[in-house]
Motif scaffolding. Structure first.
Motif, PDB file in Angstrom:
ATOM      1  N   ASP A   1      53.032  -4.247  35.869  1.00 14.02           N
ATOM      2  CA  ASP A   1      52.598  -2.972  35.539  1.00 14.02           C
ATOM      3  C   ASP A   1      52.991  -2.078  34.226  1.00 14.02           C
TER       4      ASP A   1
ATOM      5  N   LEU B   1      47.119   3.689  36.709  1.00 13.05           N
ATOM      6  CA  LEU B   1      48.441   3.088  36.293  1.00 13.05           C
ATOM      7  C   LEU B   1      48.677   3.314  34.661  1.00 13.05           C
ATOM      8  N   THR B   2      47.296   3.381  33.982  1.00 12.97           N
ATOM      9  CA  THR B   2      47.675   3.619  32.567  1.00 12.97           C
ATOM     10  C   THR B   2      47.544   4.794  32.141  1.00 12.97           C
TER      11      THR B   2
ATOM     12  N   HIS C   1      55.364  -7.752  40.036  1.00  9.96           N
ATOM     13  CA  HIS C   1      54.384  -6.826  39.802  1.00  9.96           C
ATOM     14  C   HIS C   1      54.798  -5.525  38.947  1.00  9.96           C
TER      15      HIS C   1
ATOM     16  N   ARG D   1      51.080  -0.800  31.053  1.00 13.09           N
ATOM     17  CA  ARG D   1      51.330   0.514  30.608  1.00 13.09           C
ATOM     18  C   ARG D   1      51.733   0.415  28.936  1.00 13.09           C
TER      19      ARG D   1
ATOM     20  N   ASN E   1      53.151 -12.173  35.573  1.00 12.61           N
ATOM     21  CA  ASN E   1      52.928 -11.123  36.508  1.00 12.61           C
ATOM     22  C   ASN E   1      53.709 -11.870  37.698  1.00 12.61           C
TER      23      ASN E   1
END
Length: 580
Positions: free
Chosen positions: A192, A142-143, A188, A196, A183
């Motif tokens: 997300d 994800l990051t 989501h 990030r 969230n």
């Protein structure tokens, strides 16, 4: 021409006895390659240090070649280069040894040029696949930050370097405050995107040599090497906090988020990576207990606290099925008339080993671990059932106050649960007062919670608990018609001797009158406090002067005696009025 994608030409280093001939044939086919003179693996290694290549064709029969060791050495020097071993004859055992050393493929000398080029292409594809798999294994998808196993590996190497140089290593455990409600409220995709953004911001406040990792969920960690002193670490922690709390745009509005940071140092806080990370986590938890949005250094005393918290968390997950929760009730009275005007339900945990555990020790943990919803529903259901019994006996005051967390109000439609429970026990919505802590209500207000609005529209009352201890935005009352402000006990405690607290309490009561709000003072323990609040016009008080929180059996007897006394007083007043 053989190409890697649209424009990049494959560059092949040929380390073979017939290297010049192979290179010439590849060049004739349109493939760029560099020819290493016959008999020189050393020259090939030197060339790899100078120039970038995609693949190496290696003849293990070169005089200075050392079999699989040479393959391993080539991969060490150029880990992104595909190595193809060109054997003199088919030898399965030798081929396996070269592959185990890091070669992407093995072929037999004499292979046609076109076939050899296909082997190179396939080898390059395999190495790209290996890189992708390595990326997935070592990095958070994800990051793009390193993941927990890679973080621990790098921390272990940092500790080894620190042992050799007698330097310190700092571990910062970063946990976002209130991320789960955001969230849940925005979805989501927004959550997300926020993670990030946090990852990018963390990268801007540390050095290129430092490691930033996402451990999972909303938890991040940082390894700092070569730190001179604690002051420098504190400065970096401040930068981390400032970077995270900068507003972030999402769904057309700014979302504010903060973080809590725990700090552990090598060697003072431990020698093993897992222990250091655990200690930094304990320090982070202490930072959250201190009010969130700050940092805390680990101390040895926290080890016992962390162990207790782990034990408590394990027990907490089974507390409902073991029927270990219990409610105590604290009455509220009108200081002017002495009439009972409300009762607040307060949860306690009858732990089999620890005895009675107060909510301050376990509710925050339950909220962090996602257990607050079932506990909140149990509290509401049990309190409403008891209030219905008091109504049946003619002992019920005007309202029942129940504490709910802002996190509960933001997930899984709690209004449906509240409405269902009120209907089950045939209670009017107006008797229920939901108390939201000042420290957490701002998040609910910011998210424009539909559940809260629906409950208010039904007639359920809303109180701001511990008013003055957090960041409740008064402007929120335009959207959420708050009914009650409960003055935090820290102000009530000192109204007898602190002019500042006296002024604050007086101002809050005046604010309540102006806005048509009911003001309740918590923590009233002395007659002087009672008298001051009565003269100031406070609508209700609660505290040990009136009654401590007690089990329902004791409060039932207290209410019966109190109600009986009030009835006798009313009869005496009527009798006196008749004689007059």
């Amino acid at each position: 021409m053989v190409r890697r994608g649209e424009s990049e030409t494959i560059r092949i280093l040929v380390a073979m006895r017939e290297g010049e001939a192979v290179s010439a044939r590849f060049a004739a086919a349109g493939t760029r390659s560099a020819c290493v003179p016959f008999g020189s693996v050393a020259a090939a290694l030197e060339e790899l240090h100078r120039e970038r290549y995609h693949a190496v064709l290696l003849d293990p029969g070169l005089p200075d070649a050392e079999g699989p060791v040479t393959v391993a050495h080539l991969r060490d020097v150029a880990p992104d280069v595909a190595v193809i071993a060109v054997l003199s004859e088919a030898d399965e055992r030798a081929a396996i040894s070269y592959l185990q050393a890091g070669a992407q493929d093995c072929v037999v000398r004499g292979l046609a040029d076109a076939a050899l080029l296909r082997v190179v292409r396939f080898a390059l594809e395999r190495i790209r696949t290996e890189k992708r798999l390595s990326q997935l294994a070592a990095y958070d998808p994800l990051t793009g930050l390193v993941n927990r196993p890679t973080f621990l590996h790098r921390l272990n190497r940092a500790i080894a370097r620190a042992r050799r140089t007698n330097k310190e290593v700092a571990i910062l455990f970063v946990d976002l405050d209130g991320f789960k409600p955001i969230n849940d409220a925005f979805g989501h995709a927004i959550g997300d995107a926020l993670l990030r953004l946090v990852a990018l911001r963390l990268g801007t406040v540390v050095r290129a040599t430092d490691t930033v990792a996402r451990l999972g969920g909303d938890e991040f960690a940082i390894v700092l090497e070569g730190i001179a002193n604690s002051h420098d670490i504190a400065c970096i922690a401040d930068k981390v906090l400032d970077a995270i709390k900068a507003p972030a745009a999402a769904s057309g509005r700014d979302i504010s988020i903060s973080a809590s940071v725990g700090i552990a140092l090598f060697p003072g806080c431990g020698w093993e990576p897992s222990a250091l990370l655990r200690h930094a986590d304990a320090a982070m938890y202490r930072a959250k207990q201190s009010g969130r949005g700050g940092y805390h250094f680990f101390t040895r005393e926290m080890t016992a606290e962390a162990a207790e918290r782990l034990t408590m968390e394990r027990s907490l997950r089974r507390t409902l099925e073991r029927d270990e929760l219990v409610l105590h009730y604290q009455p509220q009275i009108d200081p002017a008339s002495g009439a009972v005007v409300g009762v607040e339900a307060l949860v306690r945990w009858r732990h089999p080993d620890m005895g009675i555990v107060m909510p301050g020790r376990f509710l925050a943990l339950a909220e962090q671990r996602g257990l607050i919803g079932p506990i909140g529903e149990w509290v509401l259901r049990t309190a409403c059932a008891q209030f219905a019994e008091w109504q049946e006996a003619g002992l019920a005051p005007e309202r029942l106050a129940v504490n709910l967390s802002a996190r509960e109000m933001m997930r899984h439609a709690p209004s449906e649960t509240i409405i269902r429970i009120l209907k089950k026990y045939e209670l009017e919505p107006g008797v229920l007062e939901i108390e939201l802590a000042d420290k957490t209500f701002s998040a609910a207000a910011e998210l424009d919670n539909a559940d809260l609005s629906a409950l208010i529209a039904m007639g359920v009352r809303v109180a701001i608990d511990d008013f003055g201890s957090g960041h409740f935005p008064l402007g929120s009352m335009k959207r959420f018609p708050v009914d009650t402000l409960k003055i935090d006990r820290s102000f009530v405690r000192n109204i007898e001797k602190e002019a500042w607290d006296t002024a604050i309490v007086t101002a809050v009561i005046g604010l309540g009158r102006s806005l048509g709000l009911r003001i309740v003072a918590e923590g009233v323990e002395t007659a002087l406090q009672y008298d001051f609040l009565r003269k100031a016009g406070c609508a209700a008080i609660q505290g040990y002067l009136v009654s401590p929180p007690v089990p329902h059996e004791i409060l039932t007897a207290w209410l019966r005696e109190r109600m009986g006394g009030e009835a006798r007083a009313r009869r005496l007043l009527r009798h006196a009025s008749g004689r007059a």
